[in-house]
Design a protein around this motif. Structure first.
Motif, PDB file in Angstrom:
ATOM      1  N   UNK A 230     -22.064  44.366  43.672  1.00  0.00           N
ATOM      2  CA  UNK A 230     -22.296  45.373  42.781  1.00  0.00           C
ATOM      3  C   UNK A 230     -21.152  46.168  42.806  1.00  0.00           C
ATOM      4  N   UNK A 231     -21.376  47.422  42.099  1.00  0.00           N
ATOM      5  CA  UNK A 231     -20.223  48.202  41.998  1.00  0.00           C
ATOM      6  C   UNK A 231     -20.314  49.209  43.418  1.00  0.00           C
ATOM      7  N   UNK A 232     -18.851  49.442  43.673  1.00  0.00           N
ATOM      8  CA  UNK A 232     -18.431  50.415  44.863  1.00  0.00           C
ATOM      9  C   UNK A 232     -19.235  49.648  46.238  1.00  0.00           C
ATOM     10  N   UNK A 233     -19.274  48.548  46.392  1.00  0.00           N
ATOM     11  CA  UNK A 233     -19.462  47.591  47.421  1.00  0.00           C
ATOM     12  C   UNK A 233     -18.465  46.944  48.338  1.00  0.00           C
ATOM     13  N   UNK A 234     -18.975  46.567  49.669  1.00  0.00           N
ATOM     14  CA  UNK A 234     -18.054  45.762  50.311  1.00  0.00           C
ATOM     15  C   UNK A 234     -16.812  46.271  50.771  1.00  0.00           C
ATOM     16  N   UNK A 235     -16.691  47.542  50.965  1.00  0.00           N
ATOM     17  CA  UNK A 235     -15.576  48.118  51.276  1.00  0.00           C
ATOM     18  C   UNK A 235     -15.058  48.164  52.808  1.00  0.00           C
ATOM     19  N   UNK A 236     -14.043  47.908  53.397  1.00  0.00           N
ATOM     20  CA  UNK A 236     -13.862  47.644  54.959  1.00  0.00           C
ATOM     21  C   UNK A 236     -13.281  46.513  55.021  1.00  0.00           C
ATOM     22  N   UNK A 237     -12.638  46.419  56.269  1.00  0.00           N
ATOM     23  CA  UNK A 237     -11.876  45.188  56.669  1.00  0.00           C
ATOM     24  C   UNK A 237     -13.102  44.006  56.905  1.00  0.00           C
ATOM     25  N   UNK A 238     -12.870  42.757  56.190  1.00  0.00           N
ATOM     26  CA  UNK A 238     -13.915  41.806  56.528  1.00  0.00           C
ATOM     27  C   UNK A 238     -15.283  42.048  55.882  1.00  0.00           C
ATOM     28  N   UNK A 239     -15.531  42.996  55.011  1.00  0.00           N
ATOM     29  CA  UNK A 239     -16.811  43.486  54.437  1.00  0.00           C
ATOM     30  C   UNK A 239     -17.092  42.303  53.500  1.00  0.00           C
ATOM     31  N   UNK A 240     -18.435  41.951  53.478  1.00  0.00           N
ATOM     32  CA  UNK A 240     -18.866  40.769  52.728  1.00  0.00           C
ATOM     33  C   UNK A 240     -18.011  39.603  52.639  1.00  0.00           C
ATOM     34  N   UNK A 241     -17.322  39.163  53.804  1.00  0.00           N
ATOM     35  CA  UNK A 241     -16.625  38.068  54.096  1.00  0.00           C
ATOM     36  C   UNK A 241     -17.594  36.855  54.170  1.00  0.00           C
ATOM     37  N   UNK A 242     -17.371  35.925  53.593  1.00  0.00           N
ATOM     38  CA  UNK A 242     -18.370  34.509  53.521  1.00  0.00           C
ATOM     39  C   UNK A 242     -19.850  34.850  53.215  1.00  0.00           C
ATOM     40  N   UNK A 243     -19.900  36.057  52.398  1.00  0.00           N
ATOM     41  CA  UNK A 243     -21.121  36.430  51.920  1.00  0.00           C
ATOM     42  C   UNK A 243     -21.754  35.222  50.839  1.00  0.00           C
ATOM     43  N   UNK A 244     -23.059  34.866  50.945  1.00  0.00           N
ATOM     44  CA  UNK A 244     -23.524  33.712  50.119  1.00  0.00           C
ATOM     45  C   UNK A 244     -24.935  34.461  49.187  1.00  0.00           C
ATOM     46  N   UNK A 245     -25.102  35.884  49.229  1.00  0.00           N
ATOM     47  CA  UNK A 245     -26.203  36.160  48.570  1.00  0.00           C
ATOM     48  C   UNK A 245     -25.869  37.510  47.707  1.00  0.00           C
ATOM     49  N   UNK A 246     -26.387  37.863  46.791  1.00  0.00           N
ATOM     50  CA  UNK A 246     -26.354  39.111  46.111  1.00  0.00           C
ATOM     51  C   UNK A 246     -26.328  40.253  46.609  1.00  0.00           C
ATOM     52  N   UNK A 247     -25.325  41.313  46.411  1.00  0.00           N
ATOM     53  CA  UNK A 247     -25.242  42.608  47.123  1.00  0.00           C
ATOM     54  C   UNK A 247     -25.295  43.563  46.074  1.00  0.00           C
ATOM     55  N   UNK A 248     -26.111  44.592  46.183  1.00  0.00           N
ATOM     56  CA  UNK A 248     -26.523  45.477  45.238  1.00  0.00           C
ATOM     57  C   UNK A 248     -25.097  46.656  45.416  1.00  0.00           C
ATOM     58  N   UNK A 249     -25.128  47.407  44.393  1.00  0.00           N
ATOM     59  CA  UNK A 249     -24.169  48.706  44.281  1.00  0.00           C
ATOM     60  C   UNK A 249     -23.934  49.451  45.454  1.00  0.00           C
ATOM     61  N   UNK A 250     -23.085  50.237  45.950  1.00  0.00           N
ATOM     62  CA  UNK A 250     -22.863  51.078  46.847  1.00  0.00           C
ATOM     63  C   UNK A 250     -23.495  50.488  48.256  1.00  0.00           C
ATOM     64  N   UNK A 251     -23.105  49.299  48.445  1.00  0.00           N
ATOM     65  CA  UNK A 251     -23.675  48.605  49.598  1.00  0.00           C
ATOM     66  C   UNK A 251     -22.536  47.902  50.494  1.00  0.00           C
ATOM     67  N   UNK A 252     -23.014  47.772  51.839  1.00  0.00           N
ATOM     68  CA  UNK A 252     -21.965  46.811  52.772  1.00  0.00           C
ATOM     69  C   UNK A 252     -20.694  47.635  52.876  1.00  0.00           C
ATOM     70  N   UNK A 253     -20.749  48.776  53.052  1.00  0.00           N
ATOM     71  CA  UNK A 253     -19.584  49.473  53.194  1.00  0.00           C
ATOM     72  C   UNK A 253     -19.154  50.034  54.642  1.00  0.00           C
ATOM     73  N   UNK A 254     -18.088  49.584  55.250  1.00  0.00           N
ATOM     74  CA  UNK A 254     -17.769  49.717  56.627  1.00  0.00           C
ATOM     75  C   UNK A 254     -17.264  48.296  57.153  1.00  0.00           C
ATOM     76  N   UNK A 255     -16.323  48.573  58.285  1.00  0.00           N
ATOM     77  CA  UNK A 255     -15.760  47.376  59.040  1.00  0.00           C
ATOM     78  C   UNK A 255     -16.677  46.344  59.145  1.00  0.00           C
ATOM     79  N   UNK A 256     -16.443  45.060  58.864  1.00  0.00           N
ATOM     80  CA  UNK A 256     -17.272  43.959  58.819  1.00  0.00           C
ATOM     81  C   UNK A 256     -18.729  43.967  58.427  1.00  0.00           C
ATOM     82  N   UNK A 257     -18.915  45.192  57.808  1.00  0.00           N
ATOM     83  CA  UNK A 257     -20.396  45.073  57.024  1.00  0.00           C
ATOM     84  C   UNK A 257     -20.667  43.726  56.113  1.00  0.00           C
ATOM     85  N   UNK A 258     -21.836  43.325  56.530  1.00  0.00           N
ATOM     86  CA  UNK A 258     -22.368  42.226  55.821  1.00  0.00           C
ATOM     87  C   UNK A 258     -21.543  40.917  55.796  1.00  0.00           C
TER      88      UNK A 258
END
Length: 100
Positions: free
Chosen positions: A36-64
């Motif tokens: 989603x919008x404004x998501x997965x911000x930070x080093x390695x955030x959402x790396x190798x992610x395999x399912x949907x991530x909503x907006x404004x989520x997974x923010x931070x180093x290695x989040x998700x």
């Protein structure tokens, strides 16, 4: 749209990426789902992610990183400088405004 601007961010990603998302070294690297919008911000955030991530989520180093469960809006955020890793390796569904 300010997505995927950092080194190796979105490399080998096959999922749809929202606006202002996947910002950070290797963020969304090998992502296979919708981000989603404004998501997965930070080093390695959402790396190798395999399912949907909503907006404004997974923010931070290695989040998700390594996530394989659906993540709702406004979840899995760790913007403190304590190491991050919010929802790292998650495999279950996480609702909206959770794990912050």
């Amino acid at each position: 749209d300010r997505s995927c601007l950092d080194l190796f961010s979105c490399t080998r990603s096959i999922g749809n990426i929202g606006d202002d998302s996947c910002r950070g070294f290797e963020a969304c690297f090998e992502n296979e789902a919708m981000i989603g919008n404004s998501s997965c911000t930070g080093q390695n955030a959402c790396k190798s992610n395999t399912d949907d991530v909503g907006s404004d989520s997974c923010n931070g180093v290695r989040a998700c990183e390594g996530n394989s469960g659906r993540i709702g809006d406004g979840s899995c955020k760790d913007l403190d400088i304590d190491g991050g890793r919010s929802c790292n390796g998650n495999s279950g569904a996480i609702g909206d405004s959770s794990c912050t």
